[in-house]
Design an enzyme around this catalytic site. Structure first.
Site, PDB file in Angstrom:
ATOM      1  N   LEU A 185       0.833  -1.214   0.000  1.00 32.32           N
ATOM      2  CA  LEU A 185       0.000   0.000   0.000  1.00 32.32           C
ATOM      3  C   LEU A 185       0.863   1.258   0.000  1.00 32.32           C
ATOM      4  CD1 LEU A 185      -2.387  -1.117   2.907  1.00 32.32           C
ATOM      5  CD2 LEU A 185      -2.917  -1.180   0.468  1.00 32.32           C
ATOM      6  N   GLY A 186       1.998   1.186   0.671  1.00 33.06           N
ATOM      7  CA  GLY A 186       2.868   2.353   0.762  1.00 33.06           C
ATOM      8  C   GLY A 186       4.160   2.013   1.471  1.00 33.06           C
ATOM      9  N   HIS A 225       0.055   6.378   8.452  1.00 34.74           N
ATOM     10  CA  HIS A 225       0.999   5.360   8.929  1.00 34.74           C
ATOM     11  C   HIS A 225       2.411   5.634   8.369  1.00 34.74           C
ATOM     12  CE1 HIS A 225       2.058   0.990   9.757  1.00 34.74           C
ATOM     13  NE2 HIS A 225       2.887   1.234   8.760  1.00 34.74           N
ATOM     14  N   GLU A 226       2.496   5.894   7.066  1.00 35.62           N
ATOM     15  CA  GLU A 226       3.817   6.092   6.443  1.00 35.62           C
ATOM     16  C   GLU A 226       4.469   7.390   6.911  1.00 35.62           C
ATOM     17  OE1 GLU A 226       4.977   3.557   5.190  1.00 35.62           O
ATOM     18  OE2 GLU A 226       3.168   2.446   4.637  1.00 35.62           O
ATOM     19  N   HIS A 229       6.185   6.761  10.070  1.00 38.25           N
ATOM     20  CA  HIS A 229       7.547   6.211   9.883  1.00 38.25           C
ATOM     21  C   HIS A 229       8.529   7.323   9.501  1.00 38.25           C
ATOM     22  CE1 HIS A 229       6.605   1.994  10.214  1.00 38.25           C
ATOM     23  NE2 HIS A 229       5.901   1.919   9.097  1.00 38.25           N
ATOM     24  N   HIS A 235       6.883   0.292  13.844  1.00 34.66           N
ATOM     25  CA  HIS A 235       5.636  -0.463  13.990  1.00 34.66           C
ATOM     26  C   HIS A 235       5.402  -0.737  15.472  1.00 34.66           C
ATOM     27  CE1 HIS A 235       6.096  -1.849   9.602  1.00 34.66           C
ATOM     28  NE2 HIS A 235       5.118  -0.950   9.679  1.00 34.66           N
ATOM     29  N   ASP A 245       8.745  -0.903  20.241  1.00 35.34           N
ATOM     30  CA  ASP A 245       8.652   0.225  19.307  1.00 35.34           C
ATOM     31  C   ASP A 245       9.383   1.447  19.862  1.00 35.34           C
ATOM     32  OD1 ASP A 245       6.994   0.903  21.377  1.00 35.34           O
ATOM     33  OD2 ASP A 245       5.261   1.407  20.135  1.00 35.34           O
ATOM     34  N   THR A 250       3.018   2.850  24.731  1.00 34.28           N
ATOM     35  CA  THR A 250       2.289   1.895  23.879  1.00 34.28           C
ATOM     36  C   THR A 250       2.563   0.494  24.432  1.00 34.28           C
ATOM     37  OG1 THR A 250       4.204   1.815  22.393  1.00 34.28           O
ATOM     38  CG2 THR A 250       2.405   3.292  21.776  1.00 34.28           C
TER      39      THR A 250
END
Ligand code: ARG
Ligand code: ZN
Ligand code: CA
Length: 315
Positions: A185-186, A225-226, A229, A235, A245, A250
């Protein structure tokens, strides 16, 4: 050095001039007037410590430079965005409206104004972040090509390979919209990589709203999401079984989650925490992800400060 000393003297003179014309002091001001003693206190400190003027002079020089190079708007980082569209088919030549819809989604998701932000479970509402970074579309570059798919080896980022070189990558977020292939997707480049390949690639089908990409990747969250990053987020499962992460607020996840997991989804890692499956850095469907955490926000903010990997964007 001579220059710095000279301007320090000028600064001192400026303050002493103000001292001469200052008529209202805390001692003589009428009670009806608002009083602020900061300037008087500063003047006393400048008299007692001549090196303070030097430090303040440096702060002023830094401030002026930061205002010129960065995009600090009301104290917030504003990221200029250039979108590079590579197309063979008409569908790949995505519209300006589709591109703007992606910018709008990034602005919502990074400012906690996404309509599903309040779906965050009570367990995590205390750490759900308003990242406070905004995105502004600068330019759209379009190029007709003969390639049917571009892969993940950065060919789309190179004019010599039929793609488009990034524009001003140290001060601009470059996005490429093209067909990637292979079910991807990316993908993004982390801070620290080559400027020649810096930015994020989003398959044109999943770029913004109303793309030809179907549910469940139809809400523009691939870019959220990208860009996470690109701002140094890993992730959420740490790319390993019960991995880290590098973010403390988290929970530890066993592995990537897909679809829209029922809440609560427990990890079997140490402490068996409830997993934060609704975090943008998991692999769930677009409608299943709607928050970053405060710890992730701190990691992202850190790359933009002076000395940080993306300091070129401002403070
Ligand atoms: N790099 C990931 C992939 O290509 C992106 C996943 C994004 N997830 C999403 N729901 N849009 O699979
Ligand atoms: Zn990812
Ligand atoms: Ca963690």
């Amino acid at each position: 050095m001579k220059k710095i000393l000279l301007s320090a003297v000028a600064l001192l003179m400026l303050f002493s001039c103000q001292n001469d014309t200052t008529e209202t002091t805390p001692e003589n001001s009428a009670l009806a007037q608002r009083g602020c003693a900061s300037q008087e206190v500063l003047e006393a400190q400048l008299k007692a410590d001549p090196t303070l003027a030097l430090r303040m002079n440096e702060i002023e020089a830094f401030t002026q430079k930061a205002m010129l190079t960065g995009r600090l708007v009301n104290g917030k980082i504003e990221i200029p965005v250039v979108v590079n569209v590579l197309y063979k088919t008409a569908a790949e030549n995505i519209s300006d409206a589709q591109i703007q819809s992606q910018i709008d989604i990034l602005n919502d998701d990074f400012n906690a104004t996404n309509s599903d932000f309040n779906s965050t479970p009570a367990l995590f509402s205390g750490v759900a972040a308003n990242v406070g970074i905004t995105f502004v579309l600068e330019t759209v570059n379009r190029k007709s090509t003969t390639k049917t798919s571009w892969g993940t080896r950065d060919a789309m980022k190179k004019t010599k390979q039929g793609g488009l070189n990034p524009t001003s990558p140290t001060t601009t977020l470059n996005m490429w919209a093209c067909t990637i292939g292979g079910g991807i997707l990316g993908y993004a480049q982390f801070p620290g990589g080559s400027t020649a390949t810096d930015g994020v690639v989003i398959d044109s089908k999943y770029f913004g709203l109303s793309g030809s990409g179907a549910y469940p990747y139809n809400l523009g969250r691939t870019a959220t999401h990208e860009v996470g990053h690109w701002m140094n987020l890993r992730h959420i499962w740490g790319d390993a079984t019960c991995g880290s992460d590098l973010v403390s607020d988290t929970p530890t996840h066993n592995t990537a989650n897909y679809g829209v997991p029922a809440y609560p989804h427990y990890s079997t890692c140490t402490g068996t925490p409830v997993e934060m499956t609704m975090n943008y850095m998991d692999y769930t469907d677009d409608r299943g992800m709607y928050m970053f955490s405060n710890g992730q926000k701190s990691r992202m903010a850190a790359i933009f400060v002076s000395g940080g990997a993306r300091a070129g964007f401002g403070i």
